[in-house]
Design a protein around this motif. Structure first.
Motif, PDB file in Angstrom:
ATOM      1  N   PRO A  99      -3.271  -6.380  -3.142  1.00 14.47           N
ATOM      2  CA  PRO A  99      -1.937  -6.175  -2.030  1.00 14.47           C
ATOM      3  C   PRO A  99      -2.288  -7.344  -0.917  1.00 14.47           C
ATOM      4  N   LEU A 100      -3.570  -7.159  -0.583  1.00 14.70           N
ATOM      5  CA  LEU A 100      -4.235  -8.016   0.446  1.00 14.70           C
ATOM      6  C   LEU A 100      -3.650  -9.510   0.161  1.00 14.70           C
ATOM      7  N   LEU A 101      -4.238  -9.759  -1.060  1.00 17.07           N
ATOM      8  CA  LEU A 101      -4.119 -11.387  -1.453  1.00 17.07           C
ATOM      9  C   LEU A 101      -2.650 -11.591  -1.542  1.00 17.07           C
ATOM     10  N   LEU A 102      -1.835 -10.848  -2.129  1.00  9.60           N
ATOM     11  CA  LEU A 102      -0.375 -10.928  -1.966  1.00  9.60           C
ATOM     12  C   LEU A 102       0.232 -11.256  -0.822  1.00  9.60           C
ATOM     13  N   ILE A 147       1.319   1.318   8.251  1.00  3.13           N
ATOM     14  CA  ILE A 147       1.354   0.955   6.575  1.00  3.13           C
ATOM     15  C   ILE A 147       0.024   1.063   5.838  1.00  3.13           C
ATOM     16  N   PHE A 148      -1.120   0.811   6.502  1.00  2.00           N
ATOM     17  CA  PHE A 148      -2.284   1.182   5.833  1.00  2.00           C
ATOM     18  C   PHE A 148      -2.638   2.621   5.878  1.00  2.00           C
ATOM     19  N   GLY A 149      -2.466   3.398   6.783  1.00  2.00           N
ATOM     20  CA  GLY A 149      -2.646   4.769   6.829  1.00  2.00           C
ATOM     21  C   GLY A 149      -1.751   5.728   5.772  1.00  2.00           C
ATOM     22  N   MET A 150      -0.585   4.871   5.153  1.00  2.00           N
ATOM     23  CA  MET A 150      -0.053   5.673   4.189  1.00  2.00           C
ATOM     24  C   MET A 150      -0.194   5.148   3.035  1.00  2.00           C
ATOM     25  N   LEU A 151       0.195   3.652   2.846  1.00  2.00           N
ATOM     26  CA  LEU A 151       0.017   2.956   1.534  1.00  2.00           C
ATOM     27  C   LEU A 151      -1.195   2.359   1.241  1.00  2.00           C
ATOM     28  N   LEU A 164       7.490  -6.687  -4.482  1.00  2.00           N
ATOM     29  CA  LEU A 164       6.227  -7.146  -4.621  1.00  2.00           C
ATOM     30  C   LEU A 164       5.042  -6.417  -4.373  1.00  2.00           C
ATOM     31  N   VAL A 165       5.159  -5.566  -3.488  1.00  2.00           N
ATOM     32  CA  VAL A 165       3.875  -4.815  -3.010  1.00  2.00           C
ATOM     33  C   VAL A 165       3.760  -3.532  -4.254  1.00  2.00           C
ATOM     34  N   ARG A 166       4.921  -2.799  -4.397  1.00  2.00           N
ATOM     35  CA  ARG A 166       5.008  -1.410  -5.229  1.00  2.00           C
ATOM     36  C   ARG A 166       4.113  -1.746  -6.478  1.00  2.00           C
ATOM     37  N   PRO A 167       4.560  -2.830  -7.334  1.00  2.00           N
ATOM     38  CA  PRO A 167       3.790  -2.963  -8.652  1.00  2.00           C
ATOM     39  C   PRO A 167       2.401  -2.720  -8.490  1.00  2.00           C
ATOM     40  N   LEU A 168       1.569  -3.134  -7.241  1.00  2.00           N
ATOM     41  CA  LEU A 168       0.351  -3.302  -6.989  1.00  2.00           C
ATOM     42  C   LEU A 168      -0.344  -2.050  -6.657  1.00  2.00           C
ATOM     43  N   TYR A 169       0.279  -1.067  -6.591  1.00  2.00           N
ATOM     44  CA  TYR A 169      -0.046   0.379  -6.150  1.00  2.00           C
ATOM     45  C   TYR A 169      -0.957   0.881  -7.065  1.00  2.00           C
ATOM     46  N   GLY A 170      -2.311   1.290  -6.743  1.00  2.00           N
ATOM     47  CA  GLY A 170      -3.148   2.082  -7.827  1.00  2.00           C
ATOM     48  C   GLY A 170      -4.240   0.937  -8.177  1.00  2.00           C
TER      49      GLY A 170
END
Length: 294
Positions: free
Chosen positions: A99-102, A33-37, A87-93
């Motif tokens: 996303p860590l706090l989410l 997850i970290f390596g890609m996202l 939940l996670v996708r809106p936080l990309y960028g």
């Protein structure tokens, strides 16, 4: 120490490999997850716990451990798809802390939800009938289930390697991890790849949960200590490195097992001492890339 023999040392190393197998599976999901996202998934321990509880529930329905090994990662992976999409996708960028706090808060929500549904007390999960007992390895008798755990982890790691290295989808995942913009230019929907990776990572966490369930009581808090240990493994191996996750997971398992033999009270501390030692020599971890967190 007078009773210390070579066979005992070798048996303890095999015990460490079995323990490390759980660490490997957890760290692989985190690293994937970290390596890609570039998402530090603090809900990973909750997905691990969810896999154990889903396994208990499904085993009560099917009475078949092998069916549970198939259904649990699918169910937890599906939950991961929902989490990523909504939940996670809106936080990309945005800042990496968002996303860590989410996921940190999401993990607590999962734990409290399980407490409400299943109660505060632990649920025992017996070792499957066909995997009970011990086998003679030539250096001593070793629990059959722990040996199965080592073999199952090896099969999962091999399957994941073949998927990433030898398939078209794996090629897209590797390319997206290096340069998502180029992948977009080629007409590939990167969002679907991110969705797949997050679901795959959480599914592996769920699978590790049901595999660990016969070794410990299934409780709402079972994901909290393993989350810390999984992050230690991921940091030691290198954030985002699947090879590092495998090597570090086995290394940490062996270190804990050997420390338990010589100084049991230091077993938990030993993994953090190992992390500190590795970071002093290689701040990016054994197989990590410098600057990945920046």
């Amino acid at each position: 120490m007078s009773g210390l023999t070579l066979d005992l040392l070798l048996l303890q190393i095999v015990t460490g490999v079995a323990l490390g197998s759980i660490f490997v599976l957890l760290a692989i999901g985190l690293s994937l997850i970290f390596g890609m996202l570039t998402v530090v998934n603090f809900a990973h321990g909750a997905f691990f716990m969810g896999g154990a509880y889903l396994g208990v529930f499904l085993y009560g329905l099917t009475k078949n451990f092998w069916v549970c090994l198939v259904l649990v990662p699918l169910g937890i992976g599906l939950l991961g798809l929902v989490v990523e999409r909504f939940l996670v996708r809106p936080l990309y960028g945005r800042n990496i802390d968002d996303p860590l706090l989410l996921t940190f808060g999401l993990g607590y929500i999962f734990v409290e939800t399980v407490r409400i549904l299943f109660g505060l007390n632990g649920i025992p999960f017996s070792t499957p009938a066909g995997l009970r007992g011990a086998v003679d390895l030539g250096i001593g008798y070793f629990p059959l289930y722990r040996l199965f755990l080592i073999i199952a982890t090896a099969v999962i790691v091999l399957g994941l390697w073949l998927f990433i290295e030898k398939t078209k989808y794996g090629l897209i995942i590797r390319a997206g991890a290096r340069d998502p913009e180029i992948v977009r230019v080629l007409g590939i929907n990167v969002s679907k790849i991110w969705l797949l990776v997050f679901g795959l990572g959480t599914g592996i966490a769920g699978l590790s949960g049901i595999l660990a369930a016969p070794l410990q009581a299934v409780t709402p808090e079972m994901g909290i200590p393993v989350l810390a240990e999984a992050f230690v493994v991921t940091v030691v191996g290198g954030m985002g490195s699947l090879v590092g996750a495998v090597v570090a997971g086995l290394l940490v398992g062996i270190v804990v097992a050997m420390t338990s033999l010589f100084a049991p009270e230091m077993a938990k501390v030993s993994i953090f001492a190992l992390m500190a030692l590795v970071l002093l020599v290689r701040p990016q971890g054994l197989f990590g890339r410098p600057g990945l967190m920046s």
